[in-house]
Write a protein that holds these residues in place. Sequence first.
Motif, PDB file in Angstrom:
ATOM      1  N   LEU A 251     -11.259 -25.887  44.528  1.00 40.48           N
ATOM      2  CA  LEU A 251     -10.372 -24.780  44.168  1.00 40.48           C
ATOM      3  C   LEU A 251      -8.977 -24.989  44.753  1.00 40.48           C
ATOM      4  O   LEU A 251      -7.962 -24.809  44.078  1.00 40.48           O
ATOM      5  CB  LEU A 251     -10.987 -23.475  44.678  1.00 40.48           C
ATOM      6  CG  LEU A 251     -10.323 -22.203  44.183  1.00 40.48           C
ATOM      7  CD1 LEU A 251     -10.573 -22.041  42.705  1.00 40.48           C
ATOM      8  CD2 LEU A 251     -10.867 -20.995  44.926  1.00 40.48           C
TER       9      LEU A 251
ATOM     10  N   LEU B 177      -7.134 -27.544  42.804  1.00 38.17           N
ATOM     11  CA  LEU B 177      -6.722 -26.999  41.512  1.00 38.17           C
ATOM     12  C   LEU B 177      -5.499 -26.099  41.668  1.00 38.17           C
ATOM     13  O   LEU B 177      -4.518 -26.212  40.939  1.00 38.17           O
ATOM     14  CB  LEU B 177      -7.867 -26.181  40.912  1.00 38.17           C
ATOM     15  CG  LEU B 177      -8.897 -26.938  40.115  1.00 38.17           C
ATOM     16  CD1 LEU B 177      -9.948 -25.982  39.598  1.00 38.17           C
ATOM     17  CD2 LEU B 177      -8.218 -27.640  38.951  1.00 38.17           C
TER      18      LEU B 177
ATOM     19  N   LEU C 110     -14.913 -22.178  36.288  1.00 37.64           N
ATOM     20  CA  LEU C 110     -13.699 -22.934  35.959  1.00 37.64           C
ATOM     21  C   LEU C 110     -13.246 -22.639  34.537  1.00 37.64           C
ATOM     22  O   LEU C 110     -12.047 -22.523  34.260  1.00 37.64           O
ATOM     23  CB  LEU C 110     -13.961 -24.439  36.098  1.00 37.64           C
ATOM     24  CG  LEU C 110     -14.047 -24.990  37.511  1.00 37.64           C
ATOM     25  CD1 LEU C 110     -14.367 -26.471  37.472  1.00 37.64           C
ATOM     26  CD2 LEU C 110     -12.730 -24.765  38.239  1.00 37.64           C
TER      27      LEU C 110
ATOM     28  N   ALA D  97     -12.267 -27.948  32.944  1.00 42.88           N
ATOM     29  CA  ALA D  97     -13.572 -27.299  32.830  1.00 42.88           C
ATOM     30  C   ALA D  97     -14.506 -28.145  31.976  1.00 42.88           C
ATOM     31  O   ALA D  97     -15.681 -28.324  32.303  1.00 42.88           O
ATOM     32  CB  ALA D  97     -13.409 -25.907  32.233  1.00 42.88           C
TER      33      ALA D  97
END
Lengths: 77, 198, 143, 453
Positions: free
Chosen positions: B27, B30, D227, D263
């Motif tokens: 995370l 990202l 995601l 994703a």
Amino acid sequence: MLNNKTGWLLLILFTLAGSWLSGLSHAFLALVMILFALKFFIISYQYMGLRFAHPFWRYSINIVVLGFVSVIIFSSL
Amino acid sequence: MSSEQHVLSREKNDILHPPGGILIWILIFLEVITFMIALSVFAYMRSRNAAMFAESQAMLNPLLGTVNTIVLLSSGYFMAEAVRKLRAGLLKLSVRYTLVTILLGLVFIAIKSFEYSQKIEHGIGLEYNTFFTFYWLLTGFHLIHVSVGIVILVFIYFSLRKGRYDARDHEDVETGAAFWHMCDLIWMLLFPMLYLIN
Amino acid sequence: MLSKKQAKMFFLGGTAVFFLIFIGMTVDTLVNGVPKYTHASQIDDQVRLGRHLWDSNNCMGCHTIMGEGAYYAPELTKVYERRGPEYIKTTFNFPGGWRPNGRNMVEYNFTEQEKEALVAFLKWVGESDLNGFPPKPSVQLDK
Amino acid sequence: MKFKSQKVAYYFFALSMLLFSLQIVYGFIMAFAHMGFDGLHEWIPFNAATATHKNLLVVWILSGFMGAGYFIIPDESDTELWSVPLALLQFYSFAIVGVIAVVGFHVGWFEGRKFLEIPRPLDYLVALNVILFLVILLMTMFKGKKRTTTAWVLTSGLVFAALLYLPGMIWFDNHTVDSFFRWWVVHLWVEGVWELIMGGILAYLLIKLTGVDREVIEKWLYVIVGLTFLSGILGTGHHYYFIGVPKYWLIVGGIFSSLEPLAFLGMTLFAIQMYRKGNKKHPNKLAIYWTLSTAVVSFLGAGLLGLAHTLPGVNLYTHGTLVTAMHGHLAFWGAYASLVLAIISYSMPLMTGRKIFDNTIGHMAFWFANIGMIGMTMAFAAAGVAQVYMERIMGLEFMKAQLEIEPHFFVLIIAATVFSIGVTLFIINFLKFGSPVDEAIGQGEEFSALQTS
């Protein structure tokens, strides 16, 4: 050796230095960005314990941050 | 070697176990990369319209920004300390430091809200110009992260008080702390880009 | 390592937060954005009827408007500006179906009022601010 | 097959196959029309063909999802379906609504909104139908004692898909607002809740086919659907670039939709990793093939080809051209069509007791269909890029550019023929299984024994 407290002192020092330098002249752009990159490393390595992590995570974050900072610095030259 | 280093070096060379768990690090990467992409687009737009961006940037208040940076960094320090104390088995101190972290996070939100209200008073909204579109989107998304972080920390605070975690079992606390530090990391990118350099 | 509980929290929390952001942006768009960008005050009965005809005859099944639709017939966002009202009106009821460049359009039986309404709808579409769409060609071979 | 009532799925799969073949027929009609051979114009004008082509796609994939729901949920909840007669009622009403809609298109009964061309009165019937479907599934889940994550993800995907259909049923005066909410339905379906369904079905198949521990698969299932939503919800912005809404959608849509491939990449890596991790190999090779190809081709089609034209600066030129058709075809094929074919390949041997899962026809179907679809994608890509350059950059008139790209449609038709051969072979295989029989109950057990050992 860095610990949480000295880390905090450095972070505050770099913040003030960054704000002050950027107020003086736009020529300090590179320096300001480098100060903030250093703060990024202090937080991730010291506070988040990245220095004990697998080299994969350390190298990835180094590459990402250094890449970004150099793009910003060189694009403004 | 301190006890802290012992605990951490146990997991030292395992790619699947970064501190706080692998999910939070996916995370973090990202998020950091997303904000970097957005800031790169911002820098590109600035290079095409330097005068307007400089003018708009002058309308921001770097003092408020600097104060907020210090508040956020201090809260990060207290969170790091909270995790360290928990590892050392000092539960009481850990609870107290977590509370300080939450309070400093709320101070950050308060200062940010004050800054926002000033902007709105001057009629500077989301569509004022390109600079302010980026300003609102970037700081807004960051503020949402801070708010989510505070919600997570409140959960952790109450779990800590109930004694759900101890020196051995505290991975959730580390994960929450990592999320909180992520807000710092993002702010380390946003603050100079939006408020300082030109 | 990652626990199932953490993964579940990530999914539920992430979805909730992003959905709230999306709702917030939607509200801002519909309240502040769309009326300004599309001259919503200019939507009168003519435009409404035109839009109804546009939908019920499935014009989007061949044409695109605002870049949306099928890719069989010309993009019509700026057709009012490009062709003018008279040209547009000619195409609808053309005997045997409009067929200027080798592709057949369906022959319709619109009344004069319906033709006017479709023109009004296309005019309204052409006047909306679409963030620069359709793009201006760099070379104008056909001008 | 564990339960008698799982046989209901067969009807939905059969309907799926029928509508799929019809969809391909309409695809050919459109491709020929693009080449200039529109001899059917009087009977099936292009706008009727395109409405039929798109809606058949949606309906046959939904039918496949419903079949998957009826097959998977009893198995996961460990109980018979709540009510078989109601399920059959739902099937027949679903089929009838579908037939009315398709016939309606040919007599000019439209709502004329891309992907949602079904007229309003039929919308209400669809809504009722889907509610009945969901009630049957949920009652089954509550009746059963087991509530697995896979079942929950699948069911919540279906529930939200139904909820998201509602914004598409409201009338708005403003075309822009209408467009805005139409994408709530279409985008939040295919890049949101349908991926929940996809994740659920994929997880079920991977659990069954690889023998990897359920906990591991379901844990990563959460991460991947998480995601998907993180990027997909705000990724809706990539449909809002040029429809008359504020400019901030360009930034938000651009950034979040370029994260969407991650994703899909996660889904691909997850499927491949689980396949490699599983030490017991299921004998149903074809199901494994289709499952893995779903994961891989959805990344290529939905992820990479989507990324190729999702940035605002690029999309300004490619928006509303055949480049979109390129992305759409491979994305739907990879993500959803292959998925339905995967669950059919997995469940048919279990329902009928015939072990046709490693035969030549099946393998040929797999390779022909996939290679054909990749060929079609390339033909669309060439046509689309040429169209962008001629029309949007060089300023040629629409029809002049269209005449120039006609040869690409010849290539498209050849590739589509290869594709159709593959699909025909798949359907032949499907027919060879025959109808499901009660003797097949308990057939799955030998595989589950394989997994637990």
